[in-house]
Design a protein around this motif. Structure first.
Motif, PDB file in Angstrom:
ATOM      1  N   HIS A  39       0.924  -1.345   0.095  1.00  0.00           N
ATOM      2  CA  HIS A  39       0.029   0.068   0.052  1.00  0.00           C
ATOM      3  C   HIS A  39       0.893   1.251   0.050  1.00  0.00           C
ATOM      4  N   THR A  40       1.830   1.218   0.761  1.00  0.00           N
ATOM      5  CA  THR A  40       2.751   2.460   0.887  1.00  0.00           C
ATOM      6  C   THR A  40       3.567   2.381  -0.382  1.00  0.00           C
ATOM      7  N   ILE A  41       4.220   1.410  -0.937  1.00  0.00           N
ATOM      8  CA  ILE A  41       4.953   1.504  -2.044  1.00  0.00           C
ATOM      9  C   ILE A  41       4.281   1.937  -3.045  1.00  0.00           C
ATOM     10  N   ARG A  42       2.890   1.638  -3.161  1.00  0.00           N
ATOM     11  CA  ARG A  42       1.807   2.065  -4.455  1.00  0.00           C
ATOM     12  C   ARG A  42       1.741   3.553  -4.201  1.00  0.00           C
ATOM     13  N   LYS A  43       1.573   3.923  -3.102  1.00  0.00           N
ATOM     14  CA  LYS A  43       1.177   5.477  -2.891  1.00  0.00           C
ATOM     15  C   LYS A  43       2.605   6.204  -3.132  1.00  0.00           C
ATOM     16  N   MET A 109       3.074 -11.203  -4.429  1.00  0.00           N
ATOM     17  CA  MET A 109       4.154 -10.582  -3.820  1.00  0.00           C
ATOM     18  C   MET A 109       5.591 -10.699  -4.142  1.00  0.00           C
ATOM     19  N   GLU A 110       6.090 -11.841  -4.542  1.00  0.00           N
ATOM     20  CA  GLU A 110       7.319 -11.921  -5.075  1.00  0.00           C
ATOM     21  C   GLU A 110       7.435 -11.135  -6.429  1.00  0.00           C
ATOM     22  N   ARG A 111       6.314 -11.299  -7.475  1.00  0.00           N
ATOM     23  CA  ARG A 111       6.524 -10.644  -8.428  1.00  0.00           C
ATOM     24  C   ARG A 111       6.710  -9.143  -8.451  1.00  0.00           C
ATOM     25  N   HIS A 112       5.991  -8.594  -7.591  1.00  0.00           N
ATOM     26  CA  HIS A 112       5.943  -7.074  -7.038  1.00  0.00           C
ATOM     27  C   HIS A 112       7.057  -6.842  -6.392  1.00  0.00           C
ATOM     28  N   TYR A 113       7.819  -7.621  -5.424  1.00  0.00           N
ATOM     29  CA  TYR A 113       9.191  -7.362  -4.920  1.00  0.00           C
ATOM     30  C   TYR A 113      10.285  -7.458  -6.041  1.00  0.00           C
ATOM     31  N   LYS A 189      12.364   0.396   3.439  1.00  0.00           N
ATOM     32  CA  LYS A 189      11.913  -0.176   4.908  1.00  0.00           C
ATOM     33  C   LYS A 189      10.677  -0.924   4.382  1.00  0.00           C
ATOM     34  N   HIS A 190       9.886  -0.374   3.502  1.00  0.00           N
ATOM     35  CA  HIS A 190       8.716  -1.240   2.874  1.00  0.00           C
ATOM     36  C   HIS A 190       9.069  -2.323   2.095  1.00  0.00           C
TER      37      HIS A 190
END
Length: 205
Positions: A39-43, A109-113, A189-190
Motif C-alpha cells: 500500500h505504501t509502495i504504491r502510494k 508478492m514475489e513478482r512485485h518485490y 523500509k517497505h
C-alpha cells in the motif's frame, strides 16, 4: 426450562460481536491497511511519478528558453531519463492490485518485490551515465544565466573546461548517493517488510 434456554441463545445471537465491530471501524481498517507494505509502495510510486512529471516540465521549459544546442542536448538526455523513470513508476503502480487491503498471494508478492527492485537498480545504473550529462548541462545553463553569454563564448576559455570536468567529477557521485538515499527512504523500509512477509509465508507453506 426449555423456554429459558431458547431465550438465552436468542440473547447471545442478538449481542453484537464487539471484536468484529472494532475491526470494522475506519481507524482500525486504516491501521491494518497501513501495515501492508505494498500500500505504501504504491502510494510512493504515485508520488514519484507526479514529481517526475513536474521535473520533466521544468526540463522542457529549459530546452525552449535556452536555445543552445549544448544545453538542449544535455537537458534533453536528462529529460528522456526522467520520462523513462516516471513511466516505469506508473507502470509498477498499475501492476500492483489497487485493492491492497487484502494481502496478495505469495507469487504476486514475489513478482512485485522483484519488479520494484529491478526498477530501482536499473535507475541506479542508468543514473551513473546520466548524472555527468546532467552536471554538464547544469554547469553550462548556470554559465549562460550568470554571464548572459552564449555557451560557445563561455566555454572558449580553458579554465571553464577544467571547471566543467571538476563539476562533473564532483556532482556525479553526489547525485548517485543522493538518488540512492531518496530511493531507500521511499521504498527501502517497505521493501524490507515485504521481503519479510514473503519469507514468513514461505516458512508456513
Amino acid at each position: 426450562m426449555i423456554m429459558s434456554i431458547e431465550k438465552t441463545w436468542r440473547d447471545i445471537d442478538e449481542q453484537p460481536d464487539e471484536a468484529l465491530l472494532s475491526l470494522l471501524k475506519p481507524k482500525t481498517l486504516g491501521k491494518l491497511q497501513s501495515k501492508n507494505p505494498l500500500h505504501t509502495i504504491r502510494k510512493n510510486l504515485l508520488r514519484n511519478g507526479i514529481i517526475g512529471i513536474i521535473i520533466a516540465c521544468f526540463y522542457i521549459f529549459c530546452i525552449i528558453a535556452f536555445p543552445f544546442w549544448q544545453i538542449q542536448t544535455c537537458i534533453g538526455a536528462v529529460l528522456i531519463f526522467t520520462l523513462w523513470a516516471t513511466i516505469g513508476a506508473f507502470r509498477l503502480r498499475s501492476a500492483i492490485d489497487g485493492n491492497v487491503e487484502s494481502l496478495p498471494v505469495l507469487e504476486e508478492m514475489e513478482r512485485h518485490y522483484k519488479n520494484i527492485l529491478q526498477w530501482i537498480n536499473s535507475q541506479k545504473w542508468a543514473g551513473l551515465i546520466i548524472y555527468p550529462v546532467s552536471a554538464a548541462g547544469g554547469f553550462m545553463l548556470g554559465g549562460v544565466i550568470g554571464a548572459g553569454k552564449p555557451v560557445d563564448e563561455i566555454m572558449s576559455k580553458p579554465v571553464m573546461i577544467w571547471a566543467l570536468l571538476i563539476c562533473m567529477a564532483v556532482l556525479t557521485p553526489i547525485g548517485y548517493w543522493l538518488a540512492k538515499w531518496l530511493s531507500h527512504k521511499a521504498f527501502g523500509k517497505h521493501l524490507k517488510t515485504l521481503k519479510q512477509n514473503i519469507d514468513d509465508l514461505k516458512e508456513k507453506s
